[in-house]
Design an enzyme around this catalytic site. Structure first.
Site, mmCIF file in Angstrom:
data_model
loop_
_atom_site.group_PDB
_atom_site.id
_atom_site.type_symbol
_atom_site.label_atom_id
_atom_site.label_comp_id
_atom_site.label_asym_id
_atom_site.label_seq_id
_atom_site.Cartn_x
_atom_site.Cartn_y
_atom_site.Cartn_z
ATOM 1 C CG HIS A 223 -5.192 -7.643 -1.950
ATOM 2 N ND1 HIS A 223 -4.659 -6.538 -1.301
ATOM 3 C CD2 HIS A 223 -5.800 -8.372 -0.985
ATOM 4 C CE1 HIS A 223 -4.930 -6.625 -0.014
ATOM 5 N NE2 HIS A 223 -5.625 -7.735 0.212
ATOM 6 C CG HIS B 235 1.655 0.868 -4.490
ATOM 7 N ND1 HIS B 235 1.812 -0.167 -3.605
ATOM 8 C CD2 HIS B 235 1.203 1.914 -3.765
ATOM 9 C CE1 HIS B 235 1.485 0.236 -2.385
ATOM 10 N NE2 HIS B 235 1.116 1.509 -2.461
ATOM 11 N N GLY C 212 -10.768 -4.360 7.329
ATOM 12 C CA GLY C 212 -9.894 -5.503 7.565
ATOM 13 C C GLY C 212 -8.703 -5.586 6.622
ATOM 14 C CG HIS D 173 -0.174 -3.540 -4.088
ATOM 15 N ND1 HIS D 173 1.070 -3.223 -4.640
ATOM 16 C CD2 HIS D 173 -0.915 -4.030 -5.114
ATOM 17 C CE1 HIS D 173 1.053 -3.497 -5.931
ATOM 18 N NE2 HIS D 173 -0.144 -3.995 -6.246
ATOM 19 C CB CYS E 39 5.539 -3.132 -4.883
ATOM 20 S SG CYS E 39 4.269 -1.919 -5.301
HETATM 21 P P1 AMP Z 1 -6.085 -8.054 3.323
HETATM 22 O O1 AMP Z 1 -6.512 -8.247 4.732
HETATM 23 O O2 AMP Z 1 -7.253 -7.992 2.368
HETATM 24 O O3 AMP Z 1 -5.124 -6.906 3.141
HETATM 25 O O4 AMP Z 1 -5.365 -9.397 2.942
HETATM 26 C C1 AMP Z 1 -3.987 -9.514 2.706
HETATM 27 C C2 AMP Z 1 -3.747 -10.950 2.369
HETATM 28 O O5 AMP Z 1 -2.437 -11.066 1.870
HETATM 29 C C3 AMP Z 1 -3.844 -11.888 3.586
HETATM 30 O O6 AMP Z 1 -4.846 -12.886 3.320
HETATM 31 C C4 AMP Z 1 -2.451 -12.482 3.687
HETATM 32 O O7 AMP Z 1 -2.460 -13.836 4.076
HETATM 33 C C5 AMP Z 1 -1.917 -12.290 2.286
HETATM 34 N N1 AMP Z 1 -0.457 -12.192 2.167
HETATM 35 C C6 AMP Z 1 0.372 -11.419 2.891
HETATM 36 N N2 AMP Z 1 1.642 -11.575 2.487
HETATM 37 C C7 AMP Z 1 1.609 -12.478 1.479
HETATM 38 C C8 AMP Z 1 2.597 -13.055 0.647
HETATM 39 N N3 AMP Z 1 3.905 -12.747 0.768
HETATM 40 N N4 AMP Z 1 2.213 -13.954 -0.294
HETATM 41 C C9 AMP Z 1 0.907 -14.275 -0.430
HETATM 42 N N5 AMP Z 1 -0.079 -13.754 0.317
HETATM 43 C C10 AMP Z 1 0.266 -12.872 1.270
HETATM 44 ZN ZN ZN Z 2 2.529 -2.057 -3.830
#
Ligand code: AMP
Ligand code: ZN
Length: 122
Positions: A108, A46, A101, A106, A7
């Protein structure tokens, strides 16, 4: 949402290496890439997890899925047909919940690709 890193990226409060933005979605490079290409497709809204989605989110999810091959192609890991054989390719991944995992709550979609030998790391 307060304290949600994605967010904050959507609000421009923290930086990200953006590669796509529209009214509903953004996409940016993962800060800790697992492969030569590792981008995240993220709705501006979100929604914590895929399990929180309902039929009302069908169009948004479809848009996320369809953006994946487009961005993969732009980033050099799209599927191409050469001499009748497919080359290239990428993985698409939603991590959902603790046992799935998920670290950032949020929604993605990971798009992970590029030349081997990264294959199989996630
Ligand atoms: P997940 O385990 O699917 O929740 O993956 C979260 C992903 O977000 C991980 O691969 C992190 O490396 C990535 N991540 C966390 N913070 C950031 C950020 N500020 N910018 C880009 N990627 C991020
Ligand atoms: Zn969010």
């Amino acid at each position: 949402m307060d304290n949600c890193i994605f967010c904050k990226i959507a609000a421009g409060q923290i930086p990200a290496k953006l590669i796509h933005e529209d009214d509903e979605l953004m996409a940016f490079h993962d800060i800790n890439p697992a492969a030569p290409v590792h981008v995240l497709i993220v709705p501006r809204a979100h929604i914590p997890t895929l399990s929180d989605c309902t039929p009302a989110h069908a169009a948004l999810l479809s848009k996320m899925m369809l953006l994946a091959p487009k961005l993969a192609g732009e980033l050099g890991c799209g599927v191409e047909v050469r001499g009748g054989e497919r080359t290239g390719g990428f993985k698409t991944l939603f991590n959902t919940g603790p046992d799935g995992g998920q670290e950032v709550y949020h929604l993605h979609l990971h798009v992970i690709g590029g030349p081997k030998p990264w294959r199989g790391q996630r």
